[in-house]
Design a protein around this motif. Structure first.
Motif, PDB file in Angstrom:
ATOM      1  N   ASP A 185       0.847  -1.180   0.000  1.00  5.76           N
ATOM      2  CA  ASP A 185       0.000   0.000   0.000  1.00  5.76           C
ATOM      3  C   ASP A 185       0.886   1.234   0.000  1.00  5.76           C
ATOM      4  O   ASP A 185       1.742   1.420   0.864  1.00  5.76           O
ATOM      5  CB  ASP A 185      -0.898  -0.031   1.244  1.00  5.76           C
ATOM      6  CG  ASP A 185      -1.551   1.310   1.468  1.00  5.76           C
ATOM      7  OD1 ASP A 185      -2.037   1.888   0.484  1.00  5.76           O
ATOM      8  OD2 ASP A 185      -1.563   1.769   2.620  1.00  5.76           O
ATOM      9  N   LEU A 186       0.642   2.086  -0.990  1.00  9.21           N
ATOM     10  CA  LEU A 186       1.492   3.250  -1.204  1.00  9.21           C
ATOM     11  C   LEU A 186       1.537   4.166   0.021  1.00  9.21           C
ATOM     12  O   LEU A 186       2.595   4.633   0.426  1.00  9.21           O
ATOM     13  CB  LEU A 186       0.941   4.028  -2.412  1.00  9.21           C
ATOM     14  CG  LEU A 186       1.891   4.933  -3.178  1.00  9.21           C
ATOM     15  CD1 LEU A 186       3.052   4.128  -3.708  1.00  9.21           C
ATOM     16  CD2 LEU A 186       1.143   5.588  -4.333  1.00  9.21           C
ATOM     17  N   SER A 456      -5.770  12.810   2.802  1.00  8.12           N
ATOM     18  CA  SER A 456      -4.600  13.192   3.582  1.00  8.12           C
ATOM     19  C   SER A 456      -4.254  14.658   3.325  1.00  8.12           C
ATOM     20  O   SER A 456      -3.876  15.387   4.237  1.00  8.12           O
ATOM     21  CB  SER A 456      -3.449  12.235   3.292  1.00  8.12           C
ATOM     22  OG  SER A 456      -2.359  12.897   2.732  1.00  8.12           O
ATOM     23  N   LEU A 457      -4.441  15.117   2.091  1.00  6.51           N
ATOM     24  CA  LEU A 457      -4.154  16.522   1.781  1.00  6.51           C
ATOM     25  C   LEU A 457      -5.177  17.457   2.413  1.00  6.51           C
ATOM     26  O   LEU A 457      -4.844  18.568   2.830  1.00  6.51           O
ATOM     27  CB  LEU A 457      -4.127  16.734   0.257  1.00  6.51           C
ATOM     28  CG  LEU A 457      -2.966  16.078  -0.482  1.00  6.51           C
ATOM     29  CD1 LEU A 457      -3.117  16.237  -1.976  1.00  6.51           C
ATOM     30  CD2 LEU A 457      -1.645  16.682  -0.025  1.00  6.51           C
TER      31      LEU A 457
ATOM     32  N   GLY B 155       4.515  16.265   0.121  1.00  2.63           N
ATOM     33  CA  GLY B 155       4.366  15.231  -0.901  1.00  2.63           C
ATOM     34  C   GLY B 155       5.711  14.623  -1.260  1.00  2.63           C
ATOM     35  O   GLY B 155       6.726  15.319  -1.281  1.00  2.63           O
ATOM     36  N   PHE B 156       5.705  13.330  -1.518  1.00  5.53           N
ATOM     37  CA  PHE B 156       6.935  12.675  -1.951  1.00  5.53           C
ATOM     38  C   PHE B 156       6.587  11.390  -2.700  1.00  5.53           C
ATOM     39  O   PHE B 156       5.436  10.969  -2.744  1.00  5.53           O
ATOM     40  CB  PHE B 156       7.860  12.397  -0.757  1.00  5.53           C
ATOM     41  CG  PHE B 156       7.319  11.362   0.204  1.00  5.53           C
ATOM     42  CD1 PHE B 156       6.300  11.688   1.077  1.00  5.53           C
ATOM     43  CD2 PHE B 156       7.821  10.068   0.210  1.00  5.53           C
ATOM     44  CE1 PHE B 156       5.785  10.739   1.952  1.00  5.53           C
ATOM     45  CE2 PHE B 156       7.314   9.115   1.087  1.00  5.53           C
ATOM     46  CZ  PHE B 156       6.298   9.453   1.954  1.00  5.53           C
ATOM     47  N   ALA B 157       7.597  10.784  -3.291  1.00  4.19           N
ATOM     48  CA  ALA B 157       7.439   9.497  -3.965  1.00  4.19           C
ATOM     49  C   ALA B 157       8.612   8.638  -3.499  1.00  4.19           C
ATOM     50  O   ALA B 157       9.630   9.157  -3.072  1.00  4.19           O
ATOM     51  CB  ALA B 157       7.462   9.696  -5.484  1.00  4.19           C
ATOM     52  N   THR B 185       1.758  12.794   1.990  1.00 10.25           N
ATOM     53  CA  THR B 185       1.039  12.122   0.921  1.00 10.25           C
ATOM     54  C   THR B 185       2.048  11.484  -0.030  1.00 10.25           C
ATOM     55  O   THR B 185       2.981  12.149  -0.473  1.00 10.25           O
ATOM     56  CB  THR B 185       0.161  13.124   0.156  1.00 10.25           C
ATOM     57  OG1 THR B 185      -0.700  13.756   1.085  1.00 10.25           O
ATOM     58  CG2 THR B 185      -0.648  12.430  -0.914  1.00 10.25           C
ATOM     59  N   VAL B 186       1.833  10.206  -0.315  1.00 12.01           N
ATOM     60  CA  VAL B 186       2.765   9.488  -1.191  1.00 12.01           C
ATOM     61  C   VAL B 186       2.234   9.473  -2.617  1.00 12.01           C
ATOM     62  O   VAL B 186       1.058   9.186  -2.843  1.00 12.01           O
ATOM     63  CB  VAL B 186       2.959   8.029  -0.714  1.00 12.01           C
ATOM     64  CG1 VAL B 186       4.140   7.394  -1.417  1.00 12.01           C
ATOM     65  CG2 VAL B 186       3.133   7.967   0.785  1.00 12.01           C
TER      66      VAL B 186
END
Lengths: 495, 325
Positions: A185-186, A456-457, B155-157, B185-186
């Motif tokens: 899960d990302l 989440s944002l 945000g990131f990856a 947030t991924v």
């Protein structure tokens, strides 16, 4: 008219010297490779990428553009003639393309597909040429909440692909959604249903599932038919070209589908599969002959074909203007640019005008080249049907195994692919449609991740879905799509 | 005198006999780099750079082939390589995933089960904001974090608990804010994270500096801090490190080379020598610069030691983020 001048010099780059040869070579090799099960444009580009390393970057990119469009058309041929799509974005072409072949209209189907690809591709490229810059900035305004609503809209649209039992269609789509939960899960980094198998961490590879449920299932069905003696060779090939009536039916479809394809393509990550699905369901909504869809309606073939090619140009907009790949195929193109020492980004057009306009010019030329190369070959392609079934199925099975192995050089994928073949066979035997499952598999990951990204944002605030206008529009469209048939039905009964 | 000569002769003979044993065991036939991601990705670029330098500089006589086995951030390729125990002809490239996978419990394979040949490069982290957004500078970001880390959309990856997640967590800690409140947030690729920042869907993104260079140059994004001990070169030369700005944040990605388990000392030292030669060759420098790699060769023992330390540190950071218990 700077743009036209740039475009002209781009086309000049594309046809000058050996570049024209590279386009033609790329388009033909792409077509052949694209016909193989499990090889769509992304895989075709990745496989053929090393052969371009010795070329200068502009020629290499131009050749890859030819491969890109060629592989898409190759995928269409396999979808239409054999019911075996090369990747997710050619799945929708099987719905009406293959029934056309069964009715003896294979030649017409191939001609319509080639024309639709050409029109969609060219209209998309015009969009790319004229409005790339402003449109790419606008597309960035669409965030996870809009993606979520678009994907939900697309999920609702999968209903349009279901023939017969709605419950079975529902089961199929849910199966796809469930299978897509496998993997890491990302957002949390935890693994789900992977049982400690590293191969499952990234989830079930979409192409493995597609090769299994289409190619292997087709082989099993045919073998069963041959053994029981019930198998019938496809009908004699009727008139090779499309009739006037068929052309008239699809004349607006070309344009509607191209616009939808381009717009969906603009959104990074939405992908060709979503574009083809939305174009198909839109066409069905507007059609007065809704009951012919899925049984060989030419609109049902033209819509996904035009949308698919238009979406390529859409996906190139964020790639060329911002360095952000919009689809899996453009992600491979991005890698190709970087391997040639070019860092794509907002300055690409400024720093590499010859290259970027050369690629755009190359795409225009590749589009024309495909039409010119493939229309005369239609007579050859339809002869695929004359190959004895036993031989054809052997070849397909071998290609399916080789294709699934080559995705990540692992036997694990081969076994998984065969497992999906058995699943597809059981589904076909019980009358559960396969397309909704594949679409569910395509959409599920994007739906879940964009929902959780949105929450989440926003700090778990659900109201963003209705306060953001584009998201609200998609929401209303989804509601309309679900409710309209319910409201419309009794009225039809009164008539 | 006579005795001495005898002694020295014995020594000489011993040395002659020992010589073949002392020389490193060289591999025969072609070598294979198993790349743990598809063509064109980060692993592939490093693999190709190594292949090219080994080739053009004539460091080894063997041919080097690349095969691709994408999956699980490299773990599929590592598992494949590790199955050929004692075979020095197969190597793969590793990244911090080799530690985070173990710490998060997603990988069943640990670096201590394989042979870590060397560390090669660091990919330093850059933090960027959108110049048109409310948070458009380092000062404003820090202010917002200190007010409440939950104000900041990070945000990131490409996976939770990776190096960029931890780099951000360290910044949050360094400015005295609560890590567990961070709104992370991924995204599924670095490009998508950058797109989200360009569209102002997130406030700050941390990733490898190479990804931001063009946007910073074009003025679309502003890189506000580097989580490395020194500044980057090129178009990012004007960006101060976090340490310069008074925040002790040094955290980034690194890449090295691994081989299967059970390699002999002499096989390991052959590879150490060749890989060191790659990073010290003149052909390497431009490639490293182009990719924003900071060359940092470590031998096998030092690499393993570093990974043990990293594992400790990641464990602590991921607990603070609430990703593990």
């Amino acid at each position: 008219m700077d743009v036209l001048l740039n475009l002209m010099s781009g086309i000049q780059t594309a046809v000058s010297g050996p570049n024209l040869l590279f386009i033609l070579l790329g388009a033909s090799v792409g077509t052949w490779v694209g016909m193989l099960p499990g090889i769509g444009p992304a895989t075709a580009i990745a496989v053929l990428l090393p052969f371009t390393f010795s070329l200068d970057p502009t020629s290499a990119l131009i050749m890859l553009s030819g491969i890109y469009f060629g592989a898409m058309y190759g995928g269409s041929i396999a979808s239409i003639m054999l019911n075996i799509p090369g990747d997710a974005s050619s799945v929708m072409s099987t719905l009406d393309g293959y029934p056309m072949t069964q009715k003896g209209r294979a030649g017409a189907a191939l001609l319509l597909a080639a024309t639709a690809s050409f029109v969609g591709g060219t209209l998309g490229l015009i969009g790319l040429t004229l409005i790339a810059e402003p449109v790419s900035r606008l597309a960035l305004r669409l965030g996870p909440s809009e993606y979520f609503m678009l994907m939900v809209f697309a999920l609702a649209a999968t209903a349009s692909t279901v023939q017969g039992s709605a419950v079975k269609g529902f089961i199929s789509a849910l199966l796809g959604l469930a299978i897509a939960t496998i993997g890491i899960d990302l957002q949390s980094g935890s693994s789900r249903f992977t049982f400690g198998t590293p191969e499952l961490m990234d989830g079930i590879p979409l192409l493995v599932a597609i090769i299994g449920v289409y190619a292997v299932t087709e082989v099993m069905m045919t073998v069963e038919g041959l053994v029981s003696g019930r198998w019938q060779a496809p009908k004699a090939i009727g008139k090779l070209w499309a009739t006037k009536a068929e052309w008239l039916r699809v004349r607006f479809t070309f344009f509607r589908a191209s616009v939808i394809g381009f717009l969906v393509g603009l959104m990074p990550g939405a992908g060709g599969a979503v574009a083809t699905l939305l174009a198909y369901s839109t066409e069905m909504r507007f059609s007065r002959r809704r009951d012919e869809f899925g049984k060989g309606a030419p609109e049902g073939l033209v819509a996904p074909e035009a949308a698919n090619n238009a979406s390529v140009s859409g996906a190139l907009v964020p790639l060329l203007t911002l360095g952000i790949p919009g689809s899996s195929a453009t992600a491979v193109l991005l890698g190709a640019l970087m391997m040639h020492g070019i860092q794509p980004g907002p300055r690409l057009f400024v720093e590499q005008p010859v290259l970027t306009w050369g690629v755009i010019g190359g795409l225009y030329v590749a589009n024309i080249a495909l039409l010119v190369l493939n229309v005369p070959l239609i007579g050859l392609w339809v002869r695929i049907l004359k190959v004895p079934a036993a031989l054809m199925m052997t070849v397909i099975l071998v290609l399916a195994i080789v294709g699934s192995f080559s995705l990540s050089n692992s036997m694990f994928d081969v076994w998984l692919m065969l497992l999906f073949g058995v699943l597809g066979y059981l589904m076909r035997k019980t009358g559960v449609p396969i397309t909704p499952m594949i679409l569910g598999l395509v959409l599920s990951g994007m739906i879940e991740q964009s929902l959780r990204q949105t929450l989440s944002l926003s700090g778990s605030d659900w109201s963003v879905f209705v306060t953001r206008p584009v998201s609200l529009i998609f929401l209303l469209m989804t509601v309309a799509m679900i409710l309209l048939p319910l409201v419309a039905k009794p009225r039809r009964g009164q008539q | 005198m006579k005795r001495l000569t005898l002694n020295s002769m014995a020594l000489l003979a011993g040395a002659l006999l020992a010589a073949p044993v002392l020389a490193d065991e060289a591999p025969e036939g072609p070598l294979e780099i198993v790349v743990g991601a598809g063509p064109g990705g980060g692993y592939d670029r490093l693999a190709r750079a190594i292949q090219e330098v080994l080739d053009t500089e004539g460091i080894i006589p063997n041919t080097i082939n690349l095969t691709y086995q994408p999956g699980a951030g490299g773990a599929v390729a590592w598992a494949t390589v590790n199955r050929s125990a004692g075979d020095m002809t197969k190597i793969s490239i590793f990244s911090p995933n080799i530690v985070t996978g173990e710490v998060l419990g997603t990988d069943t394979i640990s670096f201590s089960d394989m042979t870590m040949l060397s560390m090669l490069v660091f990919e330093d982290g850059c933090f960027a904001v959108n110049p048109d957004a409310e948070i458009n500078s380092a000062e404003k970001l820090i202010e917002a974090l200190q007010d409440d880390a939950n104000n900041v959309r990070f945000g990131f990856a490409v996976s939770a608990g990776n190096q960029w997640h931890v780099a951000m967590a360290r910044l949050v800690e360094a400015v005295g804010a609560d890590v567990s409140r961070l709104r992370s947030t991924v995204f599924d690729s670095g490009g998508r994270a950058v797109a989200a920042l360009l569209g102002e869907h997130v406030d700050v993104v941390a990733t490898g500096c190479a990804q931001f260079a063009q946007y910073h140059e074009a003025g679309d994004l502003t890189v506000i801090g580097v989580s490395a001990p020194e500044r980057m070169g090129g178009v990012l030369a004007d960006v101060p490190t976090w340490q310069e700005q008074g925040h002790d944040v040094v955290w980034g990605a690194w890449r090295g080379i691994l081989a299967p388990r059970d390699l002999t000392e002499s096989q390991i030292s052959w590879w150490e020598e060749k890989l060191r030669a790659v990073t010290e060759s003149s052909a390497w420098i431009p490639v490293a610069e182009e990719n924003y790699w900071r060359t940092a060769f470590l031998n096998s023992a030092d690499t393993t030691e570093m990974l043990v330390a990293e594992r400790e540190e990641y464990g602590r950071a991921l607990r603070a983020l609430g990703l593990i218990e």
